[in-house]
Design an enzyme around this catalytic site. Structure first.
Site, PDB file in Angstrom:
ATOM      1  N   ASP A   1       0.171   5.516   0.848  1.00 26.77           N
ATOM      2  CA  ASP A   1      -0.100   6.034   1.726  1.00 26.77           C
ATOM      3  C   ASP A   1      -0.549   5.536   3.426  1.00 26.77           C
ATOM      4  OD1 ASP A   1      -0.933   7.284  -0.173  1.00 26.77           O
ATOM      5  OD2 ASP A   1      -3.216   7.222   0.186  1.00 26.77           O
TER       6      ASP A   1
ATOM      7  N   ASP B   1       0.841  -0.899   0.266  1.00 23.20           N
ATOM      8  CA  ASP B   1      -0.367   0.160   0.106  1.00 23.20           C
ATOM      9  C   ASP B   1       0.471   1.263  -0.408  1.00 23.20           C
ATOM     10  OD1 ASP B   1      -2.484   1.691   0.173  1.00 23.20           O
ATOM     11  OD2 ASP B   1      -1.836   1.335   2.142  1.00 23.20           O
TER      12      ASP B   1
END
Length: 234
Positions: free
Chosen positions: A13, A11
């Protein structure tokens, strides 16, 4: 622990870059203005983790509004106001892009150390993000060339892939890297993303606790939880 796997899916963020702070600021500005216009109670930081963190933008808006008992029409892609779910989502995105262009972004130092370690093994890497801004964020951080594939909100929209907590975007990234899910590691800081990795039956799901909470990430299916990716190199 992690070196026995063949590929690594990150991922973005809150895992590689602290863009979560930019997102939180943009959401705060958007919902402060929206709730004030309706005479509602002010936006609270806890609502970010409860409804917005890790979800596709419009799904997050719908979830937060539902949590408040507010109903708005879905709207269309070009909406930019307080009258629809998409209008709110688009206003937030405009605020985020302004902050990114003005302030730039740097990766977490511990995440860079892990990326360097994996690069020394020539391990294939991908970014799997609900954000539709993953490409500009990676470029701003000087990291785009580190990843063979990016499956973000734009790709999900174009290919009709459901967002997290469904596993489809992670599975798509694994396919692009040419590996089976059980041969890959997922790194996630949101409970919805951890749940996606768990649902996809990936070989290892690493929760990165940047505020969601160790217990919540574990409950969502994380095999191990760290506060910084550098811990995985110990």
């Amino acid at each position: 622990m992690i070196d026995r796997y063949d590929a690594y899916l990150f991922d973005l963020d809150g895992v590689i870059t602290p863009t979560v702070e930019l997102h939180k600021r943009a959401w705060q500005e958007t919902f402060d203005a929206f709730f004030a216009s309706r005479g509602e109670a002010p936006y609270e930081d806890r609502e970010y983790f409860a409804f917005l963190d890790g979800r596709p933008r419009f799904a997050g808006v719908a979830a937060l509004l539902s949590g408040r008992g507010i109903t708005l029409p879905e709207g269309d892609e070009l909406d930019d106001g307080f009258t629809s779910v998409r209008g709110l989502g688009n206003r937030k995105n405009d605020a985020f892009v302004e902050v990114l262009e003005r302030d730039g972004i740097q990766a977490y130092p511990g995440s860079l150390l892990l990326l360097d370690h994996l690069a020394s093994r020539d391990a294939p890497l991908a970014v799997v993000s609900s954000s539709r801004n993953a490409e500009p964020v990676l470029r701003a951080a000087g990291l785009r060339d580190r990843f063979l594939a990016v499956v973000d909100g734009e790709v999900a929209l174009a290919e009709g892939l459901p967002g997290k907590p469904a596993p489809d975007t992670f599975l798509r990234a694994a396919a692009l890297l040419g590996v089976a899910p059980e041969q890959a590691v997922v790194f996630e800081d949101a409970a919805s993303g951890v749940a996606a990795g768990h649902a996809g039956r990936f070989g290892l799901v690493v929760g990165v606790d940047r505020g969601a909470g160790r217990d919540e990430l574990t409950a969502a299916g994380a095999d191990v939880v760290v506060t910084d990716l550098e811990e995985l190199l110990a």
